[in-house]
Design an enzyme around this catalytic site. Sequence first.
Site, short mmCIF file in Angstrom:
data_model
loop_
_atom_site.label_atom_id
_atom_site.label_comp_id
_atom_site.label_asym_id
_atom_site.label_seq_id
_atom_site.Cartn_x
_atom_site.Cartn_y
_atom_site.Cartn_z
N ALA A 71 0.82 -1.22 0.00
CA ALA A 71 0.00 0.00 0.00
C ALA A 71 0.86 1.27 0.00
O ALA A 71 0.44 2.29 -0.54
CB ALA A 71 -0.95 -0.01 1.20
N THR A 72 2.05 1.20 0.57
CA THR A 72 2.92 2.39 0.55
C THR A 72 3.21 2.79 -0.89
O THR A 72 3.06 3.96 -1.28
CB THR A 72 4.24 2.11 1.31
OG1 THR A 72 3.93 1.88 2.68
CG2 THR A 72 5.22 3.28 1.19
N ASN A 152 -5.62 3.57 10.80
CA ASN A 152 -4.84 2.45 11.32
C ASN A 152 -4.61 2.52 12.83
O ASN A 152 -4.43 1.51 13.49
CB ASN A 152 -3.49 2.35 10.59
CG ASN A 152 -2.80 3.67 10.44
OD1 ASN A 152 -3.37 4.62 9.92
ND2 ASN A 152 -1.58 3.77 10.91
N SER A 200 -3.19 -3.91 0.35
CA SER A 200 -1.93 -4.55 0.74
C SER A 200 -2.18 -6.02 1.08
O SER A 200 -3.21 -6.36 1.67
CB SER A 200 -1.41 -3.80 1.96
OG SER A 200 -0.21 -4.37 2.40
N GLY A 201 -1.20 -6.88 0.77
CA GLY A 201 -1.35 -8.31 1.05
C GLY A 201 -1.27 -8.66 2.52
O GLY A 201 -2.04 -9.49 3.02
N HIS A 202 -0.35 -8.01 3.25
CA HIS A 202 -0.07 -8.48 4.61
C HIS A 202 -1.06 -7.97 5.65
O HIS A 202 -0.88 -8.22 6.85
CB HIS A 202 1.37 -8.15 5.01
CG HIS A 202 1.65 -6.72 5.28
ND1 HIS A 202 1.87 -6.24 6.55
CD2 HIS A 202 1.76 -5.65 4.47
CE1 HIS A 202 2.11 -4.94 6.49
NE2 HIS A 202 2.05 -4.56 5.24
N THR A 242 9.93 -7.24 -13.13
CA THR A 242 9.48 -8.63 -13.20
C THR A 242 8.48 -8.92 -12.09
O THR A 242 8.74 -8.61 -10.92
CB THR A 242 10.69 -9.58 -13.09
OG1 THR A 242 11.57 -9.30 -14.18
CG2 THR A 242 10.27 -11.04 -13.13
N CYS A 329 5.09 2.26 11.43
CA CYS A 329 6.01 3.13 10.68
C CYS A 329 6.48 4.29 11.53
O CYS A 329 7.47 4.92 11.21
CB CYS A 329 5.32 3.69 9.45
SG CYS A 329 4.39 2.48 8.60
N1 PMP Z 1 -1.99 2.83 4.77
C1 PMP Z 1 -2.45 2.42 5.96
C2 PMP Z 1 -3.72 3.01 6.49
C3 PMP Z 1 -1.75 1.44 6.67
O1 PMP Z 1 -2.21 1.04 7.86
C4 PMP Z 1 -0.56 0.90 6.12
C5 PMP Z 1 0.23 -0.17 6.88
N2 PMP Z 1 0.61 0.21 8.17
C6 PMP Z 1 -0.13 1.36 4.88
C7 PMP Z 1 -0.87 2.33 4.23
C8 PMP Z 1 1.13 0.84 4.25
O2 PMP Z 1 0.96 -0.47 3.82
P1 PMP Z 1 2.18 -1.40 3.38
O3 PMP Z 1 2.75 -1.95 4.63
O4 PMP Z 1 1.55 -2.44 2.51
O5 PMP Z 1 3.15 -0.57 2.62
#
Ligand code: PMP
Length: 380
Positions: A71-72, A152, A200-202, A242, A329
């Site tokens: 997602a970042t 988050n 995001s996958g995780h 890739t 983060c």
């Molecule tokens: N946006 C939000 C609201 C999130 O909570 C997060 C993950 N902490 C991210 C973006 C970033 O996601 P990723 O770890 O997949 O880069």
Amino acid sequence: MIQYLDYNASTPIDTQVVDCIMQVYKDIIGNADSRTHKHGEQAKQVVENARLQIATLLGVLPKEVYFTSGATESNNLAILGLQAYANTHGKNHMVSTVIEHKSVLEPLMQLQKQGIAVDFAKPNGGGSVSCDAMIDLIKPHTALVTMQQVNNETGVVQPIQEVGEYCKAKGVWFHIDAAQSFGKMVEELRRSSYDMLSVSGHKIYGPQGIGALVLKTKNYKRPPLCPLVFGGGQENGMRPGTSSVALIAGFGKAAELANHNYKKWQQHCHLIKTSVLQQLSQSKARYTINGDQTRCVNNTLNLSFEGINSEALLLALKSEYSVSNGSACTSKDYQPSFVLQAMGLAPEIIASAIRLSWGKDTPSINLDPMLSIVQDMQSC
Ligand code: PMP
């Protein structure tokens, strides 16, 4: 066993997802973009199957899903990728909120340095930004409105449907950061109107290091993004490099599992929340809950124990719980949460705030060890 209560930072990968990834690593040896042989075709098939699984969960077309590293990267691409359009169309203005994830705030700040004006709406004391607060900031020359669906740190849901409808009517590009809502608020996302969406996958029991940006097509055209990297033209030129076939397959499998199980998982998370709130209310600990619970998701609780510094508490809890006091983060060096500050909470509430988040694999939460430490600390 330490109770893992940091699902908003990362969810444990599902064992079916691990099996799927291992199978791909064992069986699929090609590059998904090798057109000239069977091994390439097989890899491509795996990637396209995953694209379909993610598109199905979201209710979009497979060709609207572009794989990224998470997602970042998706947020960066949605925001920075619109810079050239903003400059060439006299639309040097963007709108967001002060409570976005850093992966939205920082690219916006980069654009500010390069001459794009950005206005940030503030949340109310309950942690939600009103639709009116967003609309008040939108101007005729606004290129982009970007906002998260779920915060988050607090779990508070934002009014993306209303803002999306407004943006659609005004012809403003609308981007949603759905990292925390994807695979959870399935129907709400399917109903929402947007141009771009980051996932995001995780966060959905898939692997780390894979995600997607959804670019909706209108009249056969996608939003006018300029890619951030250039190369072999993969992902329709939007994100060359890739393809990570195994991670993509795992992400697709996780989306398929979410599609089948999200209602059950939501119910499970709801029961856990009820039990956590009950354990808190039956204890002698003095606490406040941060964020409007009528707008909060089922898997998150942000709370402050009166008079107890969160850093000290997390240290004392380390052998019993994995919990955090904010976004992973920003939690490396302790900084008071900018989200809670924006909500106007008192400094002592912010200094004592911790976030509990859980998910489908959380059997139950036993707060006894936490509450006994808290009560000892509060009685000192
Ligand atoms: N946006 C939000 C609201 C999130 O909570 C997060 C993950 N902490 C991210 C973006 C970033 O996601 P990723 O770890 O997949 O880069």
